[in-house]
Design an enzyme around this catalytic site. Structure first.
Site, mmCIF file in Angstrom:
data_model
loop_
_atom_site.group_PDB
_atom_site.id
_atom_site.type_symbol
_atom_site.label_atom_id
_atom_site.label_comp_id
_atom_site.label_asym_id
_atom_site.label_seq_id
_atom_site.Cartn_x
_atom_site.Cartn_y
_atom_site.Cartn_z
ATOM 1 N N ASP A 129 1.578 -2.701 4.021
ATOM 2 C CA ASP A 129 1.092 -1.051 3.636
ATOM 3 C C ASP A 129 2.506 -0.391 3.900
ATOM 4 O O ASP A 129 2.729 -0.249 5.106
ATOM 5 C CB ASP A 129 -0.062 -0.771 4.597
ATOM 6 C CG ASP A 129 -0.365 0.575 3.952
ATOM 7 O OD1 ASP A 129 -0.004 1.097 3.371
ATOM 8 O OD2 ASP A 129 -1.569 0.956 4.550
ATOM 9 N N HIS A 130 2.863 0.120 2.910
ATOM 10 C CA HIS A 130 4.115 1.282 3.103
ATOM 11 C C HIS A 130 3.699 2.523 3.312
ATOM 12 O O HIS A 130 4.699 3.582 3.395
ATOM 13 C CB HIS A 130 4.954 0.943 1.820
ATOM 14 C CG HIS A 130 6.205 1.710 1.732
ATOM 15 N ND1 HIS A 130 6.599 2.598 1.042
ATOM 16 C CD2 HIS A 130 7.339 1.316 2.470
ATOM 17 C CE1 HIS A 130 7.729 3.160 1.202
ATOM 18 N NE2 HIS A 130 8.103 2.078 2.085
ATOM 19 N N SER A 131 2.293 2.929 3.378
ATOM 20 C CA SER A 131 2.059 4.174 3.532
ATOM 21 C C SER A 131 2.211 4.628 4.860
ATOM 22 O O SER A 131 2.462 3.980 5.766
ATOM 23 C CB SER A 131 0.459 4.373 3.063
ATOM 24 O OG SER A 131 -0.210 3.582 4.143
ATOM 25 N N GLY A 173 0.741 -1.179 0.002
ATOM 26 C CA GLY A 173 0.048 0.198 0.074
ATOM 27 C C GLY A 173 0.891 1.187 -0.023
ATOM 28 O O GLY A 173 1.860 1.398 0.539
#
Ligand SMILES: *[C@@H]1O[C@H](CO)[C@@H](O)[C@H](O)[C@H]1NC(C)=O
Ligand SMILES: *[C@@H]1O[C@H](CO)[C@@H](O)[C@H](O)[C@H]1NC(C)=O
Ligand SMILES: *[C@@H]1O[C@H](CO)[C@@H](O)[C@H](O)[C@H]1NC(C)=O
Ligand SMILES: *[C@@H]1O[C@H](CO)[C@@H](O)[C@H](O)[C@H]1NC(C)=O
Length: 360
Positions: free
Chosen positions: A294-296, A154
């Site tokens: 999720d990299h967000s 993400g």
């Protein structure tokens, strides 16, 4: 006839460059949440190219019009001026601690952990704050594309349209975040008006205390944002060491957990800073995923009104790196982000001072 037409064209008041929404219309701000590659149905879902879209008038999260690698979607459309044949009338800075392969920037480990785009003309432009590695492509590549390295996980992108003068303040913030600039164009009036952006391009950074800076930025449509920026010598976590107290609220923080030295949820001060570990979009079949996918990087105050989107994780290494986040008290933003928090890590058994706000 022709002179008349020319005159008419010349009289059209200059329109500032802006973010563009998912339908191609100019917008004051938008958020794109690129979804992780899901095990769900459809080739696009599996390749991790689907996204959710949000702006002031979208009525919450909408499915992206197409795929994230399309030049017609909000992100591709907004970056279009960068890939036109002639950018001489524009100014831009592309910065990323994980730069695209084609660029020849230096080792970035001392630079800020920060990713973004500034793109403006003489009337204004936008600041795109994001979490995407190897993005966006250099202007010379002449076409928008999405990197393979950013498909699996993400990612979040916040675009805000700002009037010309606000870029002086943004320039100041970048002297704190100390970005790795891998492509730029800053000539004439732009260089004159924004000496801090020139300094940033040259690799200069703030050289005396304080090592953090917060400024208010007003968008083209008058929405108020608060930018938080820290330099490496700040030496503390952005969220527990500053942001929660500065905003006067507890925070639920989504960030990338697959790094070394991840900081646990922190309730040792007045305000709790809680690590989000599961995200769920509302509605039946709304995608749901773990923070490990999720990299967000974003945070919300559990009871409102704050939402921030930025480029910093919570880990020991990033206590010693530059970076920041862009916050606002916009109801449309908070109403969309707060319900995404499906689960967070509580502060089990940790001592904590009496708090004005326990109930979350
Ligand atoms: C780009 O546009 C400017 C001004 O419109 C012009 O002076 C310049 O020659 C153009 N450059 C190219 C490479 O077309
Ligand atoms: C909580 O955060 C503060 C500020 O970042 C830090 O000094 C403190 O050590 C943290 N406490 C725990 C238990 O991690
Ligand atoms: C920097 O952060 C500290 C908290 O660590 C805060 O008290 C201070 O007001 C901040 N300074 C500025 C200039 O925002
Ligand atoms: C998410 O994490 C939870 C708890 O760590 C785990 O039980 C679950 O299987 C994970 N879900 C996915 C989709 O990876």
């Amino acid at each position: 006839m022709i002179p008349l037409l020319l005159a008419a064209l010349l009289c059209v008041p200059a329109r500032a460059l802006t973010c563009h929404g998912d339908s191609g219309q100019p917008v004051d701000w938008f958020v794109v949440y690129k979804l992780p590659a899901l095990r769900g149905s459809g080739e696009a879902a599996q390749r991790g190219l689907q996204y959710k879209y949000l702006d002031e008038s979208s009525g919450g999260w909408q499915d992206g019009r197409g795929l994230i690698d399309s030049p017609e979607g909000a992100v591709g459309r907004s970056l279009q001026p960068l890939y036109r044949s002639n950018t001489s009338q524009l100014a831009f800075l592309l910065y990323n601690d994980q730069r695209p392969q084609a660029s020849k920037a230096q080792d970035s480990s001392k630079r800020g952990h920060t990713k973004g785009v500034l793109l403006l003309d003489r009337d204004g432009g936008f600041w795109l704050v994001h979490s995407v590695p190897d993005f966006p492509p250099l202007a010379s590549s002449a076409a928008y594309s999405w990197p393979h390295s950013a498909c699996t996980y993400g990612q979040t992108l916040l675009c805000v349209s700002f009037p010309f003068a606000q870029f002086a303040k943004i320039g100041k913030q970048l002297t704190y975040t100390y970005p790795q600039v891998y492509d730029y164009h800053l000539k004439g009036i732009f260089a004159q008006e924004f000496p801090d952006l020139e300094n940033v391009i040259k690799g200069h950074h703030v050289s005396q205390e304080p090592w953090n800076s917060s400024v208010t930025l007003t968008s083209q449509a008058g929405a108020v944002f608060q930018s938080f920026a820290k330099f490496s010598k700040f030496g503390d976590d952005l969220y527990s060491g500053w942001l929660a107290a500065a905003l006067g609220t507890n925070l639920q923080v989504q960030f990338w957990h697959k790094t070394v030295g991840v900081l646990p949820s922190n309730c040792s001060d007045t305000w709790q800073v809680l690590n989000v570990n599961q995200i769920a979009f509302p509605g039946p079949g709304g995608p749901s995923f773990n923070s490990t996918e999720d990299h967000s990087k974003w945070c919300v105050s559990p009871k409102g009104p704050w939402t921030c989107v930025g480029d910093m994780n919570r880990n020991q290494g990033e206590e010693q790196r530059g970076g920041g986040t862009l916050c606002a008290q916009l109801p449309a933003l908070w109403k969309a982000f707060q319900p995404l928090v499906k689960n967070y890590q509580p502060c089990n058994g940790m001592a904590r001072k009496p708090s004005r706000d326990y109930k979350i």
